[in-house]
Write an enzyme that holds these catalytic residues in place. Structure first.
Site, short mmCIF file in Angstrom:
data_model
loop_
_atom_site.label_atom_id
_atom_site.label_comp_id
_atom_site.label_asym_id
_atom_site.label_seq_id
_atom_site.Cartn_x
_atom_site.Cartn_y
_atom_site.Cartn_z
N ASP A 209 -20.38 44.37 15.86
CA ASP A 209 -19.55 43.16 15.68
C ASP A 209 -18.08 43.54 15.50
OD1 ASP A 209 -21.07 43.86 12.88
OD2 ASP A 209 -18.94 43.47 12.61
N ASP A 211 -16.31 42.49 12.91
CA ASP A 211 -16.05 42.11 11.52
C ASP A 211 -15.51 40.67 11.51
OD1 ASP A 211 -16.37 42.97 8.84
OD2 ASP A 211 -14.20 43.07 8.65
N1 ADE Z 1 -22.42 46.78 9.41
C1 ADE Z 1 -22.41 46.18 10.60
N2 ADE Z 1 -21.32 45.39 10.74
C2 ADE Z 1 -20.61 45.52 9.59
C3 ADE Z 1 -19.40 44.97 9.13
N3 ADE Z 1 -18.69 44.14 9.87
N4 ADE Z 1 -18.98 45.32 7.88
C4 ADE Z 1 -19.71 46.18 7.13
N5 ADE Z 1 -20.86 46.71 7.53
C5 ADE Z 1 -21.32 46.40 8.75
#
Ligand code: ADE
Length: 272
Positions: A209, A211
């Site tokens: 992703d 974030d």
């Molecule tokens: N693991 C997978 N995506 C994450 C994110 N955006 N922040 C922290 N840990 C994660």
């Protein structure tokens, strides 16, 4: 020369290692408490491989609830010399897109309250974390990815947050502006403990992703992480299989000295 035993820690979406043969399960007792699960010990090709799902099967353990010391201790007792950490992560860069694997080479530790050393109780040691990833192990992972035609980027900085909540928008923008590349919740203190245990460590950070900083993407949610992590799992298994099959039975000492990290690191005189 080091006789190699390859360890693999599975993260979110990776609870098993397809391709592992002659498997036996072993619950290893650790003076640090219970590891996340039984070790699955077997081989891929001629290479001995030990697998441990970091969150336990069924994903029972949160990042803060993992006993990282017990996990590393159990892997050390099983003879692991080279450890590959598979880890889902968020990305702070447009070009590090979901589905891509990033072979990070640096970590920033923003965790708190996790037991992060085997030392301190009567015996003090300060190991170097200047170069936390074994360059030769990283190069082997890169070669395996290229052989399997799996898209990877070499190098990058992984910031490890405590969680379990994801970052706020302000935190996400801060990490991005600091030049960090990816974010996750588990590689610290894992990498530090591997170094103290003189196990060579490398991470395959699997982007799931953006974030929450990206104007064109929704803020990260578990459903998105799991969907991409599941899709990544088969690729990760292929990559690890190739890595293991091509792994030398013996290899040179680690250029980052990870396999002899305690030489000169213990400050407490032996008579104390
Ligand atoms: N693991 C997978 N995506 C994450 C994110 N955006 N922040 C922290 N840990 C994660």
């Amino acid at each position: 020369m080091t006789k190699a035993v390859l360890g693999v820690i599975g993260g979110s979406g990776v609870y098993d290692l397809p391709g592992l043969e002659d498997v036996r399960e072993e619950r290893i007792d650790s003076p640090w408490g219970a590891p996340s699960d039984a070790l699955r010990i077997g081989r891929i090709g001629e290479t001995p491989v030990v697998f441990l799902p970091r969150h336990g099967r069924g994903h029972r353990l949160s990042p803060s609830g993992i006993n990282y010391r017990a996990n590393i201790d159990a892997l050390k007792r099983a003879g692991v010399t080279d450890l590959v950490a598979l880890s889902a992560c968020g990305s702070f860069r447009q070009e590090l897109y979901p589905g891509l694997f990033v072979l990070v080479d640096q970590f920033v530790d923003r965790t708190h309250g996790r037991a992060s050393s085997f030392f301190g109780d009567g015996c003090v040691a300060h190991v170097s974390m200047a170069h936390p990833v074994g360059p030769a192990l990283q190069a082997r992972i890169l070669a395996a990815a290229e052989a399997e035609e799996i898209a990877v980027r070499k190098n990058g900085t992984y910031v490890c947050m405590e969680g379990p909540q994801f970052s706020s928008y302000a935190e996400s923008l801060t990490y991005k502006s600091l030049g960090y590349d990816v974010i996750g919740m588990t590689n610290m203190p894992e990498a530090k403990l591997a170094r103290e245990a003189e196990i060579t460590y490398a991470t395959i950070a699997m982007v799931t992703d953006f974030d929450c900083w990206h104007p064109e993407h929704d803020a990260v949610e578990v459903s998105a992480v799991i969907a991409v992590a599941r899709a990544n799992a088969a690729k990760a298994a292929r990559l690890v299989s190739r890595l293991a099959r091509d792994f030398p039975a013996e290899h040179e000492p680690c250029p980052a000295r990870s396999d002899r990290a305690l030489e000169g690191a213990i400050i407490t005189p032996p008579e104390h």
